[in-house]
Design a protein around this motif. Sequence first.
Motif, short mmCIF file in Angstrom:
data_model
loop_
_atom_site.label_atom_id
_atom_site.label_comp_id
_atom_site.label_asym_id
_atom_site.label_seq_id
_atom_site.Cartn_x
_atom_site.Cartn_y
_atom_site.Cartn_z
N MET A 137 0.84 -1.20 0.00
CA MET A 137 0.00 0.00 0.00
C MET A 137 0.88 1.25 0.00
O MET A 137 1.80 1.37 0.81
CB MET A 137 -0.91 0.00 1.24
CG MET A 137 -1.88 -1.16 1.28
SD MET A 137 -2.85 -1.20 2.84
CE MET A 137 -1.57 -1.75 4.00
N TYR A 139 0.86 5.33 0.30
CA TYR A 139 0.18 6.56 0.70
C TYR A 139 1.06 7.75 0.32
O TYR A 139 2.27 7.61 0.15
CB TYR A 139 -0.07 6.59 2.20
CG TYR A 139 -1.02 5.53 2.72
CD1 TYR A 139 -2.35 5.82 2.98
CD2 TYR A 139 -0.57 4.24 2.97
CE1 TYR A 139 -3.21 4.86 3.48
CE2 TYR A 139 -1.42 3.26 3.46
CZ TYR A 139 -2.75 3.58 3.71
OH TYR A 139 -3.61 2.63 4.20
N GLU A 157 -2.68 11.24 3.23
CA GLU A 157 -4.03 11.12 2.67
C GLU A 157 -4.71 9.90 3.30
O GLU A 157 -4.06 8.92 3.67
CB GLU A 157 -3.96 10.95 1.16
CG GLU A 157 -3.31 12.12 0.43
CD GLU A 157 -4.23 13.32 0.28
OE1 GLU A 157 -5.35 13.27 0.84
OE2 GLU A 157 -3.85 14.29 -0.39
N ALA A 158 -6.03 9.95 3.43
CA ALA A 158 -6.77 8.92 4.15
C ALA A 158 -6.66 7.54 3.49
O ALA A 158 -6.65 6.52 4.17
CB ALA A 158 -8.24 9.32 4.28
N GLU A 159 -6.57 7.50 2.18
CA GLU A 159 -6.54 6.24 1.44
C GLU A 159 -5.27 6.15 0.61
O GLU A 159 -4.73 7.17 0.15
CB GLU A 159 -7.76 6.12 0.52
CG GLU A 159 -9.09 6.13 1.25
CD GLU A 159 -9.27 4.94 2.16
OE1 GLU A 159 -8.68 3.87 1.86
OE2 GLU A 159 -10.01 5.07 3.15
#
Length: 337
Positions: A137, A139, A157-159
């Motif tokens: 992941m 970010y 960032e949130a996602e």
Amino acid sequence: MAAALALCGALLVVADPAPPEAQAHGTPLFPESRTYACYRDGIDNGEGGGLNPQNPKCAAALAQYGNYAFYNWFGNLISDAGDRHREIIPDGNLCGPGDDFAGMRPGGTDWPATQVEAGQGVTFRYAAWADHPGKFMQYVTRDGWDPGQPLKWSDLEAEPFDVAYDPPTQDGPEGAEYYWDATLPDKQGRHIIYSIWERSDSPEAFYSCSDVVFGEGGGEPTPTPTPTPTDSPEPGACEVTVTPVNSWDGGYQGAVELTSQNAVDGWDLTVTLPGVGTVTQSWNSEFSQTGETVTFSDAGWNGSLPAGGSATFGYLADGVPAAASAATLNGTSCALG
């Protein structure tokens, strides 16, 4: 006799060791994580495998916390993290969750950074010391974050802007590496790309901060910088050596050493590499490219060279290793080593 045989069998069973657990280590190679960038800075400027980092943040980390995070650049992990990242890693510790990597936590705009283009399609590359299934992941820091402070969860960032599952591997400059295609977010200026690798076959997770500087976007090369007024050396008073370090199918790694006989305050080194493909990455420098001409500019922290001083940096390019045919420092010709 039967009892003796049974006893021998039992001893053999007890003495048979369990197979060792594979070491699943890794960190981003593009864009470079802080640990890998500092390791390369230290090794490239050291002798005999010793560390002599020139970047001030890397040098401070080595002086205060020792060499563990450098030689173990692929081991920034928590072995029992599971999916509890925000729960177990406090604000300020994201770039170095464990104490052995505390030197990677400080904020600042003088960490080594990878130059990238906003919205550009790129290939992420991640060192793979053991092939394990998992999720990667990526970010990015939000607009308005403070790069002068240690990274906090609220800075991101949130996602994630990119998620990859079980990517393939290929051979690279540091051995096996995972790779996958992604599109960079639409950002400007200095940011951090924060990577979390969750193994799906164990609760182990790896963390890394990759310092990046976003350019104009759209995948177009950054315009060649205008040479700045400086104590430009006379022809022949500088020397440039371009050395192929490693190559693989479709690409190679090059190393560049610039030596100036006169003091220089800020450098733009333009190198002609006949037959070169696209330069995709550089470290300890920023770059732009027009055809076979590549301009490498100082990264800020390494822009001042004393008389007789040197700067070293590296790059990755598509194609096959290319020998330099010409080089100029701030517009003045250099000898080729």
